[in-house]
Design an enzyme around this catalytic site. Structure first.
Site, PDB file in Angstrom:
ATOM      1  N   LYS B  47       0.876  -1.171   0.000  1.00 14.56           N
ATOM      2  CA  LYS B  47       0.000   0.000   0.000  1.00 14.56           C
ATOM      3  C   LYS B  47       0.912   1.219   0.000  1.00 14.56           C
ATOM      4  O   LYS B  47       1.993   1.182   0.606  1.00 14.56           O
ATOM      5  CB  LYS B  47      -0.856  -0.042   1.284  1.00 14.56           C
ATOM      6  CG  LYS B  47      -1.588   1.229   1.614  1.00 14.56           C
ATOM      7  CD  LYS B  47      -3.028   1.166   1.185  1.00 14.56           C
ATOM      8  CE  LYS B  47      -3.754   2.496   1.420  1.00 14.56           C
ATOM      9  NZ  LYS B  47      -4.536   2.934   0.263  1.00 14.56           N
ATOM     10  N   ASN B  71     -13.042   3.301  -5.930  1.00 23.55           N
ATOM     11  CA  ASN B  71     -12.496   3.509  -4.598  1.00 23.55           C
ATOM     12  C   ASN B  71     -11.964   4.919  -4.466  1.00 23.55           C
ATOM     13  O   ASN B  71     -11.497   5.515  -5.443  1.00 23.55           O
ATOM     14  CB  ASN B  71     -11.405   2.479  -4.270  1.00 23.55           C
ATOM     15  CG  ASN B  71     -10.033   2.935  -4.704  1.00 23.55           C
ATOM     16  OD1 ASN B  71      -9.380   3.734  -4.030  1.00 23.55           O
ATOM     17  ND2 ASN B  71      -9.589   2.452  -5.854  1.00 23.55           N
ATOM     18  N   ILE B  73      -9.911   5.871  -1.321  1.00 16.23           N
ATOM     19  CA  ILE B  73      -9.372   5.641   0.017  1.00 16.23           C
ATOM     20  C   ILE B  73      -8.632   6.886   0.487  1.00 16.23           C
ATOM     21  O   ILE B  73      -8.725   7.263   1.649  1.00 16.23           O
ATOM     22  CB  ILE B  73      -8.404   4.420   0.019  1.00 16.23           C
ATOM     23  CG1 ILE B  73      -9.026   3.186  -0.656  1.00 16.23           C
ATOM     24  CG2 ILE B  73      -7.926   4.105   1.439  1.00 16.23           C
ATOM     25  CD1 ILE B  73     -10.236   2.609  -0.014  1.00 16.23           C
ATOM     26  N   ASN B 129       4.128   6.295  -6.781  1.00 16.34           N
ATOM     27  CA  ASN B 129       2.719   6.527  -7.083  1.00 16.34           C
ATOM     28  C   ASN B 129       2.544   8.015  -7.346  1.00 16.34           C
ATOM     29  O   ASN B 129       2.392   8.803  -6.426  1.00 16.34           O
ATOM     30  CB  ASN B 129       1.857   6.061  -5.910  1.00 16.34           C
ATOM     31  CG  ASN B 129       0.382   6.264  -6.152  1.00 16.34           C
ATOM     32  OD1 ASN B 129      -0.018   6.745  -7.215  1.00 16.34           O
ATOM     33  ND2 ASN B 129      -0.436   5.909  -5.185  1.00 16.34           N
ATOM     34  N   CYS B 132      -2.218   8.751  -7.983  1.00 15.53           N
ATOM     35  CA  CYS B 132      -3.420   8.502  -7.196  1.00 15.53           C
ATOM     36  C   CYS B 132      -4.443   9.589  -7.499  1.00 15.53           C
ATOM     37  O   CYS B 132      -4.149  10.773  -7.368  1.00 15.53           O
ATOM     38  CB  CYS B 132      -3.117   8.494  -5.700  1.00 15.53           C
ATOM     39  SG  CYS B 132      -4.620   8.245  -4.729  1.00 15.53           S
ATOM     40  N   GLY B 246      -7.701  -4.694 -14.167  1.00 14.22           N
ATOM     41  CA  GLY B 246      -8.751  -5.686 -14.404  1.00 14.22           C
ATOM     42  C   GLY B 246      -8.278  -7.097 -14.683  1.00 14.22           C
ATOM     43  O   GLY B 246      -9.017  -7.897 -15.251  1.00 14.22           O
ATOM     44  N   THR B 268      -7.720  -5.597  -8.023  1.00 19.24           N
ATOM     45  CA  THR B 268      -9.087  -5.790  -7.529  1.00 19.24           C
ATOM     46  C   THR B 268      -9.451  -7.267  -7.373  1.00 19.24           C
ATOM     47  O   THR B 268     -10.219  -7.631  -6.482  1.00 19.24           O
ATOM     48  CB  THR B 268     -10.065  -5.081  -8.487  1.00 19.24           C
ATOM     49  OG1 THR B 268      -9.727  -3.688  -8.481  1.00 19.24           O
ATOM     50  CG2 THR B 268     -11.505  -5.248  -8.075  1.00 19.24           C
TER      51      THR B 268
END
Lengths: 282, 306
Positions: B47, B71, B73, B129, B132, B246, B268
């Site tokens: 994460k 999502n 988060i 990242n 996001c 996916g 996912t």
């Protein structure tokens, strides 16, 4: 883990009771825990559905008398996932993760001489299992605590499991919003009239030997009202929260509730929390 | 017939197989311990961690859509210090390569986190990242801006010799331009793609379903778009690509490899079935055997467009 549905029947209207025999390796659940159920093998619906464990008992098999571990899930058809689950026939295999989550703190509750169980709508699902465990799980004190159950719903057609609670020896109070059965109004208004008044100087009943405790499950607004009432009367309360979930394992941080120590995961840190931990109205 | 070779390399990072778990879907590895032995995966990506603790967005944070999920988060995490103290020791025993996903608001913040983590040999690589969709960098996602992307990658490159993977947003008009900026900035690989911006409305209340109003779409619904982007980028730059978006099974993963991905990440699908990444590893191996490939690398970018 795959489980095989033994039965999946409508109790009434949109309410069903699903039953399966726990396969080898299935952990004995604790009241308040849930199963994360994959309804279809396809990707529609995509995500699993978290459903509370309604009951788990050792039962003698009707044919050979061997003891089997029967698990029951009580659910309401509310959307696509539960509608598809309602169509599942006996012998169907269904994939479940669990039992998951942190359930009710039975040690704290078990010390109490009176447990007030407050169920709003489908909140009866995990609370029945709690009542059974409190009734049957005590060896040292055959009677266990007195259990007073409050069931609230829109109208009398949505009051379920009343008889089952009675059969466990619980005292029952019913509230309906339209007054079609029992008290007319919200279940928390009914609770207000029956809970003992605050004793002088009592802030929290935590640690007070034998002090009554409240265990609640239902819509968030109801739980907030229960929490406020508990605080006012100086009683400890444990609340079980409901939320849509992603992983169910504490990894995705998708199902959170604001608490005094920041956002916490309903699936993993809960679904049962001490009411005083929760910051309501977020 | 001997078993096909599944080993691949992303920069200097050597993977026993090309299957990872995508950032944010697998926690820090131990959450899935009862279901998946991480030692059988190519790598785990944590994460996203940021220098300081982030509380994350107000709930509801996830919502199911047809063929996917949204999502928002908001990069909830306890921050760098907590990661080092509480999470990293457990990662040590994972038995696979650990890629730490790093988030931040400025290149300095990315740099500080990476410099601190350089001291820990159990960290094999970094995934930046910069994509996001659920937090605000003043007013944009870094990877929506070529120049900003180039600057952040170039700055962070100075801070580490470890493999640097940069995860891109698909919410751009031409992802190949951003990928080019990443390559020019000196990164070792790109991860394609982060989630697609989307939203859902509760028609009874006329309120957004997500607390953050918008969120990122993932799951099978985005696979064709993600695959298209992998193919486009594969044709424009020379860096290895970690393909994701996916992937629900081995066939999906093989599609990404054929389109040009050197490795893939399962995201996912971990929520749908935590065993998916292991099934993808096994499924790729069977696919290679059935089609008489000796090495997974023969598959990478083998799309026949003649």
């Amino acid at each position: 883990m795959k489980v095989q549905i033994a039965s999946n029947v409508f109790l009434r209207d949109k309410y069903l009771l699903l039953e399966f025999c726990a396969p080898a390796g299935f952990a004995m659940p604790e009241p308040g825990q849930f199963l994360h159920m994959r309804i279809e093998d396809s990707f529609d619906p995509l995500l699993r559905r978290p459903l509370s464990i309604h009951d788990a008992v050792w039962q003698a098999h009707s044919k050979n008398g061997r003891k089997k571990h029967v698990v029951r899930i009580l659910y309401e058809v509310v959307g696509k996932g539960t509608a598809l689950l309602a169509e599942k026939r006996p012998l169907t295999q269904i994939d479940v993760l669990g039992p998951l989550g942190r359930g009710f703190d039975l040690k704290k509750i078990g010390r109490s001489r009176c447990v007030y169980i407050v169920a709003g709508g489908m909140g009866v699902a995990p609370l029945f299992f709690l009542a059974r465990r409190l009734r049957e799980g005590r060896k040292e004190n055959a009677r266990g605590p007195k259990i007073v159950v409050f069931i609230g719903a829109r109208n009398k057609d949505h009051i379920i499991r009343e008889k089952e609670f009675k059969d466990l020896g619980c005292e029952i109070h019913v509230a309906t919003e339209d007054g079609s059965k029992g008290f007319k109004g919200r279940v928390t208004d009914l609770l207000k009239t029956i809970l003992p008044p605050a004793t002088d100087g009592a802030v929290s009943a935590d640690g007070q030997e034998g002090a009554p405790v409240i265990c609640a499950c239902g819509p968030k607004a109801m739980l907030a009202a229960v929490a406020a009432l508990a605080q006012q009367r100086g009683l400890a309360a444990q609340v079980s929260l409901e939320e849509f979930m992603g992983c169910g394992l504490g990894a995705c941080l998708g199902c959170v509730i604001r608490t005094v120590s920041g956002y916490r995961r309903i699936c993993h840190d809960g679904p049962v929390f001490d009411a005083e931990e929760i910051i309501w109205g977020d | 017939m001997s078993k096909p070779n599944l080993k691949v390399a992303i920069g200097s990072l050597k993977l026993q197989n090309p299957v990872m778990v995508a950032s944010g879907t697998f926690g820090y590895g131990r959450e899935y311990a009862d279901y998946v032995d991480p030692a059988r995966l190519g790598a785990i990506v944590t994460k996203t961690i940021t220098k300081n603790r982030r509380e994350g967005n107000r709930p509801p944070r996830i919502c199911e859509t047809t063929g996917g999920m949204l999502n928002a988060i908001g990069l909830q995490n306890e921050g760098l210090e907590d990661f080092i103290q509480e999470k990293l020791p457990a990662c040590r025993d994972a038995g696979t390569k650990l890629i730490v996903s790093v988030g931040g608001e400025t290149s300095n913040e990315y740099g500080e986190v990476i410099e601190a983590l350089n001291a820990y040999p159990e960290v094999a690589a970094y995934e930046l990242n910069i994509s996001c969709p659920n937090i605000e960098y003043k007013d944009k996602i870094i990877s929506q801006d070529e120049e900003l992307t180039h600057k952040v990658v170039r700055d962070v490159r100075q801070k580490t010799d470890r493999t640097l993977i940069v995860k891109l947003s698909p919410n751009v008009s031409d992802i190949t331009r951003i990928a080019r900026a990443v390559q020019d900035g000196g990164a070792d690989a790109v991860s394609l793609v982060n989630t697609f911006l989307g939203m859902a409305v509760d028609v009874e209340t006329r309120r957004p379903v997500l607390g953050n109003i918008t969120g990122g779409l993932s799951g099978p619904a985005i696979k064709p778009m993600a695959l298209r982007m992998v193919w486009q980028v594969y044709n424009k730059i020379s860096l290895p690509i970690v393909g994701m978006g996916g992937i629900m099974n081995a066939r999906d993963a093989v599609e990404f490899l054929i389109a040009g991905a050197t490795a893939v990440a399962v995201g996912t699908a971990n929520f749908v079935d935590p065993r998916t990444p292991l099934e993808v590893v096994e499924g790729i191996a069977s696919y290679l055997s059935q089609h008489h490939y000796k090495d997974v690398k023969e598959l990478i970018g083998s799309l026949n467009v003649s």
